[in-house]
Design an enzyme around this catalytic site. Structure first.
Site, mmCIF file in Angstrom:
data_model
loop_
_atom_site.group_PDB
_atom_site.id
_atom_site.type_symbol
_atom_site.label_atom_id
_atom_site.label_comp_id
_atom_site.label_asym_id
_atom_site.label_seq_id
_atom_site.Cartn_x
_atom_site.Cartn_y
_atom_site.Cartn_z
ATOM 1 N N ASP A 405 0.861 -1.181 0.000
ATOM 2 C CA ASP A 405 0.000 0.000 0.000
ATOM 3 C C ASP A 405 0.901 1.236 0.000
ATOM 4 O O ASP A 405 1.846 1.322 0.787
ATOM 5 C CB ASP A 405 -0.901 0.000 1.235
ATOM 6 N N THR A 407 0.442 4.707 0.603
ATOM 7 C CA THR A 407 0.413 5.690 1.681
ATOM 8 C C THR A 407 0.787 5.065 3.017
ATOM 9 O O THR A 407 0.188 4.088 3.455
ATOM 10 C CB THR A 407 -0.990 6.322 1.787
ATOM 11 N N ASP A 607 -1.166 -0.188 6.408
ATOM 12 C CA ASP A 607 -1.250 0.378 7.759
ATOM 13 C C ASP A 607 -2.607 0.977 8.088
ATOM 14 O O ASP A 607 -2.814 1.477 9.184
ATOM 15 C CB ASP A 607 -0.177 1.458 7.942
#
Length: 712
Positions: A405, A407, A607
């Site tokens: 991911d 970001t 996250d």
């Protein structure tokens, strides 16, 4: 007193005393016998909570809950007179180790070399000083527990390693070879001692990485420095830490500047400068300077406490190869007896038949594998990657596709608002003020960036709207003066909510042409403006991608909820060939499932809340240290530092430990086959055979405990 929470193989309970907890332990052992012989029991006098870890079995767990509930209800301190005088906090007073709120006992463990040396010295000194006539009785008394264990297994219709060990010792006694019987018992004891030492060492080393030194903390109260006990610290305390002292809390530096050694959390050997506004963590050390910390996490809420609890829980998550080793060890036992019987039938020689029992494959296999796995978990934690169970080490070693991911993983997770483009008559101040008013309800890096920008510009964002609703992976909505106000992605605003973007193309282009991330605001189904954010890439991101390629990763995929332009720019900068833009949570999960169906072993790194489903679907889910609570709960590996290289270290360790286990197998099979052959043909005596076999077992265990990564 009650059961707090349970999952298969793990029961957490409340008890008003250590005696009651011990009563629970005794009740379980009496009810289930061998099924709970390997179980681990912990109890904390301070919190009044205990933990039982055992074989992961739903039916057994349900039965155990019933036994424990009854024991907790009926247990009384008076029932256990041997524990009446137990000292408060003495972890061994009633035979139960302490389950701390993130703090294990910090007493230094004795060097294993000296433990082994003392056992050997005591054994041979006792034999030397003991009268010859008493030696057989002393040997029989010493090995009796081992023989009883084997007999008990037979009565339970189990033909396992305990039976084989008992047979080997019993054969030596039957041949009046008391020296061999004692030596076998000594070497078995040494092997098991090494396993116990490694388990305890791993726990204590993890504790020493983060835990304080037990000394009182200094806090500011009414402008004065006051010394208080660590357990009296509360959130909001201003904690003063000087040179040479450990930081006892998680928090933010409120005053002062210091050089802080964060190796325990990040794996980086160099200290970092921490000044006002910088986050610091419990267990790290101030090397130079003085700081005042506004505490945000104390006791159970520190990062260390959570990590320590994960390690405690991970004991029940054995590696598949660990379970296979135990099963293989037990399966080999019948063949040892069959071979021994065949040799006796052919030779009619008890000595040659006993040789097969003196050297078996099972003992070393059963002991060395968990030692290697535990050592790798400990070493990985030192490198900044907390692996939640042994089974994930095996899966990490096989990962050949990784999904990242963007970001918070490849970027710093500290975005900044760089432009605001108002449209349709709305002002820049209106957009920023109301966006901050909505976003301040959510602890997210993008939300923090917007609130921070509003604060920097002195914009007050008092609440004038209705309750804010969070729409997963899309955006947020509220009502302002009777009009619905929404803030989120282009997909959410335009496609889901039907807000027209015509007439605002120039402003949108201005915000997106440089590959910036964008948020769209609409009021009353009409576009009000676009907020452009920049989230810089981590300095280590490019090197991390190259290292993944160098270790043979077949697929490296980047996912992002941002637009195509942003995704393309980041992928080009990191030289990533495969990426997907504007990805929704269910699409992340679908991609992971598709990769699994294609035969890849998949690691997912994320996250956010919207990553949690994909994390749980991957073979190995990896969360960053700043990740959302649900992401940290769903992951299998948690990076305890900002170092992406920690994941590479964990993968390398996993591959190394699997190679080590396979080397152990080859050595165990080769050496013991040789020893058995020498014994069968009478080249060596049973005593020498037992000595060589058990010495090889000890050597294999010691080799399994050696560090794998080179010193940095």
């Amino acid at each position: 007193m009650s059961i707090v929470r349970s999952i298969p193989g793990r029961i957490r309970f409340e008890a008003d005393s250590e005696q009651a907890a011990l009563y629970c332990k005794d009740s379980l052992l009496a009810e289930f016998g061998d099924d709970f012989e390997e179980a681990e029991f912990y109890y904390s006098e301070r919190s009044g909570r205990g933990l039982v870890l055992f074989e992961k079995d739903r039916q057994l767990t349900d039965k155990a809950i019933g036994v424990m509930a009854k024991a907790l209800k009926t247990s009384l301190v008076s029932d256990l007179p041997e524990c009446r005088s137990a000292a408060l906090g003495d972890e061994n007073a009633c035979g139960l180790p302490a389950l701390s709120n993130g703090a294990y006992e910090q007493d230094e463990l004795e060097n294993p070399f000296w433990i082994v040396a003392k056992k050997v010295f005591n054994f041979y000194t006792t034999r030397l000083l003991m009268p010859m006539a008493l030696r057989p009785y002393w040997t029989a008394f010493s090995v009796a527990p081992l023989i009883f264990e084997g007999v008990r297994s037979l009565f339970q219709r189990k033909l396992n390693v305990a039976v084989l060990d008992a047979a080997a010792v019993g054969s030596a006694l039957a041949m009046r070879d008391y020296g061999t019987a004692g030596t076998i018992h000594l070497l078995l004891d040494i092997s098991e001692t090494l396993e116990d030492w490694t388990r305890e060492k791993s726990r204590k080393d993890l504790a020493s990485l983060f835990a304080g030194d037990g000394k009182p903390a200094w806090v500011l109260r009414k402008g004065e420095e006051v010394q208080i006990a660590l357990e009296d610290l509360v959130v909001g305390d201003l904690v003063v830490v000087r040179s040479g002292s450990r930081i006892p809390v998680d928090g933010v530096v409120a005053d002062g500047t210091a050089m802080v050694n964060q190796a325990s959390m990040t794996g980086e050997p160099l200290s970092v400068k921490c000044s006002v506004g910088k986050e610091v963590y419990a267990g790290t050390v101030v090397e130079e300077g003085k700081i005042v910390i506004l505490s945000e996490g104390v006791g159970d809420q520190t990062r260390f406490a959570k990590i320590a609890q994960v390690i405690a829980d991970s004991e029940s998550m054995k590696a598949d190869i660990h379970g296979q080793a135990v099963k293989l060890a037990d399966k080999i036992v019948p063949f040892s007896f069959i071979l021994s019987g065949i040799i006796f039938a052919i030779t009619r020689n008890w000595m040659q038949a006993a040789a097969v029992l003196m050297a078996d494959y099972s003992c070393a296999i059963k002991l060395s594998t968990p030692l290697a796995v535990r050592s790798a978990m400990l070493e990985s934690a030192h490198c900044g990657a907390l692996i939640k169970g042994g089974k994930y080490i095996e899966q990490l070693s096989q990962v050949d596709a990784i999904v990242l991911d963007k970001t918070g993983t490849l970027t710093r997770a500290t975005p900044e608002v760089v432009d605001i483009c108002p449209v349709n008559g709305y002002t820049r101040e209106f957009i920023l003020r109301n966006a901050a008013c909505m976003e301040e309800h959510f602890p997210h890096p993008v939300a923090d960036a917007i609130v921070r920008k509003a604060d920097e510009e002195g914009l007050e964002h008092d609440e004038r709207h209705a309750e804010v609703d969070y729409i997963l992976a899309h955006g947020i909505s509220t009502t302002l003066e009777g009009n619905r106000m929404i803030l989120g992605s282009r997909h959410f605003i335009h496609e889901d909510e039907g807000v027209e973007l015509a007439g605002a193309e120039d402003q949108i282009k201005r915000c997106t042409e440089n590959g910036l991330s964008t948020l769209y605001m609409a009021v009353g189904n009409k576009l009000a403006g676009v907020i452009a954010l920049e989230d810089p890439l981590r300095e280590s991101a490019y090197r991390f991608i190259r290292r993944l390629e160098n270790i043979g990763m077949k697929r490296i995929i980047m996912l992002t909820g941002d637009g195509e332009a942003t995704a393309r720019n980041v992928a080009a900068e990191l030289d990533i060939d495969e990426y997907y833009a504007q990805v929704l949570p269910h699409e992340k999960t679908e991609l992971v499932d598709r990769l699994r169906e294609e035969g890849y072993v998949v690691a997912m790194v994320g996250d956010g809340i919207n990553d949690s489903a994909a994390l749980s679907h991957a073979h190995v889910g990896v969360s960053m240290k700043h990740g959302a609570d649900i992401a940290q709960e769903a992951c299998d590996v948690m990076l305890t530092s900002e170092r992406l290289d920690s994941l590479i270290d964990a993968m390398s360790l996993s591959k190394m430990v699997m190679r080590r286990i396979k080397r152990n197998y080859r050595f165990i099979v080769g050496s013991n086959t040789l020893f058995i052959g020498l014994g069968i043909f009478g080249i060596i005596t049973p005593a020498m055979l037992a000595f060589l076999h058990n010495s090889g077992t000890v050597m294999t265990c010691a080799y399994s405990m050696r560090p794998m990564l080179p010193e940095q």
